[in-house]
Design a protein around this motif. Structure first.
Motif, PDB file in Angstrom:
ATOM      1  N   LEU A 124     -24.250 -36.480  -2.106  1.00 43.69           N
ATOM      2  CA  LEU A 124     -23.552 -37.764  -2.264  1.00 43.69           C
ATOM      3  C   LEU A 124     -22.125 -37.679  -1.731  1.00 43.69           C
ATOM      4  O   LEU A 124     -21.417 -36.711  -2.018  1.00 43.69           O
ATOM      5  N   PRO A 125     -21.681 -38.697  -0.998  1.00 41.74           N
ATOM      6  CA  PRO A 125     -20.268 -38.733  -0.611  1.00 41.74           C
ATOM      7  C   PRO A 125     -19.393 -38.808  -1.869  1.00 41.74           C
ATOM      8  O   PRO A 125     -19.796 -39.388  -2.885  1.00 41.74           O
ATOM      9  N   SER A 126     -18.200 -38.237  -1.803  1.00 40.35           N
ATOM     10  CA  SER A 126     -17.350 -38.151  -2.998  1.00 40.35           C
ATOM     11  C   SER A 126     -17.003 -39.526  -3.557  1.00 40.35           C
ATOM     12  O   SER A 126     -16.933 -39.697  -4.768  1.00 40.35           O
ATOM     13  N   ASN A 127     -16.828 -40.543  -2.687  1.00 38.00           N
ATOM     14  CA  ASN A 127     -16.483 -41.871  -3.201  1.00 38.00           C
ATOM     15  C   ASN A 127     -17.636 -42.490  -3.992  1.00 38.00           C
ATOM     16  O   ASN A 127     -17.419 -43.150  -5.006  1.00 38.00           O
ATOM     17  N   ILE A 128     -18.854 -42.242  -3.566  1.00 32.38           N
ATOM     18  CA  ILE A 128     -20.032 -42.779  -4.263  1.00 32.38           C
ATOM     19  C   ILE A 128     -20.248 -42.026  -5.570  1.00 32.38           C
ATOM     20  O   ILE A 128     -20.543 -42.617  -6.606  1.00 32.38           O
ATOM     21  N   ARG A 129     -20.073 -40.727  -5.510  1.00 33.65           N
ATOM     22  CA  ARG A 129     -20.225 -39.936  -6.739  1.00 33.65           C
ATOM     23  C   ARG A 129     -19.182 -40.365  -7.770  1.00 33.65           C
ATOM     24  O   ARG A 129     -19.491 -40.554  -8.950  1.00 33.65           O
ATOM     25  N   ALA A 130     -17.940 -40.528  -7.332  1.00 36.12           N
ATOM     26  CA  ALA A 130     -16.863 -40.941  -8.244  1.00 36.12           C
ATOM     27  C   ALA A 130     -17.157 -42.318  -8.832  1.00 36.12           C
ATOM     28  O   ALA A 130     -16.940 -42.555 -10.023  1.00 36.12           O
ATOM     29  N   LEU A 131     -17.675 -43.235  -8.009  1.00 35.76           N
ATOM     30  CA  LEU A 131     -18.014 -44.575  -8.490  1.00 35.76           C
ATOM     31  C   LEU A 131     -19.096 -44.494  -9.566  1.00 35.76           C
ATOM     32  O   LEU A 131     -18.972 -45.112 -10.634  1.00 35.76           O
ATOM     33  N   ALA A 132     -20.133 -43.728  -9.322  1.00 34.45           N
ATOM     34  CA  ALA A 132     -21.219 -43.579 -10.308  1.00 34.45           C
ATOM     35  C   ALA A 132     -20.692 -42.978 -11.599  1.00 34.45           C
ATOM     36  O   ALA A 132     -21.045 -43.422 -12.696  1.00 34.45           O
ATOM     37  N   GLU A 133     -19.825 -41.995 -11.483  1.00 35.50           N
ATOM     38  CA  GLU A 133     -19.368 -41.276 -12.670  1.00 35.50           C
ATOM     39  C   GLU A 133     -18.414 -42.090 -13.541  1.00 35.50           C
ATOM     40  O   GLU A 133     -18.125 -41.687 -14.662  1.00 35.50           O
ATOM     41  N   THR A 134     -18.004 -43.258 -13.061  1.00 34.85           N
ATOM     42  CA  THR A 134     -17.255 -44.158 -13.947  1.00 34.85           C
ATOM     43  C   THR A 134     -18.178 -44.719 -15.024  1.00 34.85           C
ATOM     44  O   THR A 134     -17.700 -45.256 -16.031  1.00 34.85           O
ATOM     45  N   ARG A 135     -19.494 -44.615 -14.837  1.00 32.83           N
ATOM     46  CA  ARG A 135     -20.471 -45.113 -15.806  1.00 32.83           C
ATOM     47  C   ARG A 135     -21.387 -44.025 -16.342  1.00 32.83           C
ATOM     48  O   ARG A 135     -22.430 -44.321 -16.913  1.00 32.83           O
ATOM     49  N   ILE A 136     -21.014 -42.781 -16.145  1.00 35.95           N
ATOM     50  CA  ILE A 136     -21.816 -41.674 -16.661  1.00 35.95           C
ATOM     51  C   ILE A 136     -20.988 -40.928 -17.695  1.00 35.95           C
ATOM     52  O   ILE A 136     -19.911 -40.418 -17.385  1.00 35.95           O
ATOM     53  N   SER A 137     -21.487 -40.887 -18.913  1.00 37.81           N
ATOM     54  CA  SER A 137     -20.742 -40.218 -19.987  1.00 37.81           C
ATOM     55  C   SER A 137     -21.077 -38.735 -20.081  1.00 37.81           C
ATOM     56  O   SER A 137     -20.221 -37.927 -20.395  1.00 37.81           O
ATOM     57  N   CYS A 138     -22.322 -38.371 -19.812  1.00 33.26           N
ATOM     58  CA  CYS A 138     -22.709 -36.959 -19.870  1.00 33.26           C
ATOM     59  C   CYS A 138     -24.069 -36.781 -19.212  1.00 33.26           C
ATOM     60  O   CYS A 138     -24.794 -37.751 -18.980  1.00 33.26           O
ATOM     61  N   ILE A 139     -24.371 -35.537 -18.920  1.00 35.89           N
ATOM     62  CA  ILE A 139     -25.686 -35.152 -18.423  1.00 35.89           C
ATOM     63  C   ILE A 139     -26.258 -34.125 -19.395  1.00 35.89           C
ATOM     64  O   ILE A 139     -25.609 -33.146 -19.725  1.00 35.89           O
ATOM     65  N   GLU A 140     -27.466 -34.397 -19.827  1.00 33.72           N
ATOM     66  CA  GLU A 140     -28.127 -33.520 -20.794  1.00 33.72           C
ATOM     67  C   GLU A 140     -29.502 -33.147 -20.258  1.00 33.72           C
ATOM     68  O   GLU A 140     -30.174 -33.974 -19.641  1.00 33.72           O
ATOM     69  N   ILE A 141     -29.892 -31.918 -20.489  1.00 35.26           N
ATOM     70  CA  ILE A 141     -31.252 -31.496 -20.140  1.00 35.26           C
ATOM     71  C   ILE A 141     -32.036 -31.318 -21.425  1.00 35.26           C
ATOM     72  O   ILE A 141     -31.566 -30.686 -22.371  1.00 35.26           O
TER      73      ILE A 141
END
Length: 197
Positions: free
Chosen positions: A34-51
Motif C-alpha cells: 500500500l502507498p503510505s498515503n493510503i495506508r495512513a488514510l485507512a489507519e485513521t479508522r483502524i483502532s487495532c489489529i488482532e489475530i
C-alpha cells in the motif's frame, strides 16, 4: 495526516493484540504494497489489529475500527480489511460516483443471478454471480442493509453488496491485471484514489 515538516505521518505503530513478532512481520510485509498515503488514510479508522487462532474468518468492525484476522487467513486478507477502513473513511456506499461504478454491468441481473452458496464459506451466504466480479466473495449480499432485503420479487437491491470495494481493493494490489480486465471502471477508480490519496 502530516508531520510539522509536511511529510506523511507514520501511523505504523498500530495497536497489535495477540500478534507474535513473526505474524507482525507477515502483516507488515503485506501492507508494504500500500502507498503510505493510503495506508495512513485507512489507519485513521483502524483502532487495532488482532489475530484470533482458529477464527473462521477475518473481519473489520465498522464501529470499533478493529481488524480481526484469522491465523489461517488467505494472502491479501489484511489489504481486504484495510479496504473496508478506506470505504468507511470515504463513505463510499453513499458516494454516487462509486455507486454508479458498482452498478454498471449489473443492470440486467435477475433472481437467477442470486446464488445461495452453502459450500464456499464457513456459513451460507447469498451472492451475485456476474461477469464483472473478480471473486465469489465480491458479490456477497448482506440482508441487513436497507429495509427491503435483497430481492422483493421484482428488483435486486445492491445496498448489501458490501464486499465489492474491499475485494476490488485487495485485487488492485495482489492481481491488478485481473481487476483491470474484469472491472476496468473499479480499477480506474482505485487507481485514481491511490494516486490522489
Amino acid at each position: 495526516p502530516k508531520t510539522k515538516e509536511g511529510k506523511p505521518a507514520s501511523l505504523y505503530q498500530l495497536n497489535y493484540r495477540n500478534v507474535t513478532s513473526q505474524e507482525r512481520k507477515e502483516i507488515e510485509a503485506e501492507l508494504a504494497a500500500l502507498p503510505s498515503n493510503i495506508r495512513a488514510l485507512a489507519e485513521t479508522r483502524i483502532s487495532c489489529i488482532e489475530i484470533r487462532p482458529k477464527a473462521d474468518r477475518s473481519g473489520y468492525n465498522l464501529v470499533t475500527g478493529k481488524i480481526t484476522l484469522s491465523d489461517e487467513r488467505a494472502a491479501g486478507a489484511v489489504i481486504h480489511e484495510y479496504g473496508h477502513a478506506i470505504e468507511t473513511v470515504l463513505d463510499l456506499y453513499n458516494n454516487p460516483k462509486f455507486l454508479a461504478i458498482r452498478d454498471k454491468g449489473l443492470e440486467s441481473i435477475s433472481e437467477k443471478n442470486i446464488i445461495i452458496d452453502d459450500e464456499s464459506f464457513e456459513e451460507t451466504i447469498f451472492r451475485l454471480e456476474a461477469e464483472k466480479l473478480i471473486s465469489a466473495y465480491q458479490g456477497r449480499l448482506y440482508e441487513n442493509f436497507g429495509s427491503h432485503g435483497i430481492y422483493d420479487g421484482q428488483r435486486i437491491y445492491l445496498d448489501g453488496m458490501r464486499e465489492y470495494f474491499s475485494e476490488g481493493f485487495r485485487c488492485y494490489f495482489t492481481d491488478p491485471e485481473l481487476l483491470e480486465r474484469k472491472d476496468p471502471d473499479l480499477y480506474g477508480y482505485i487507481k485514481e484514489l491511490v494516486r490522489d490519496g
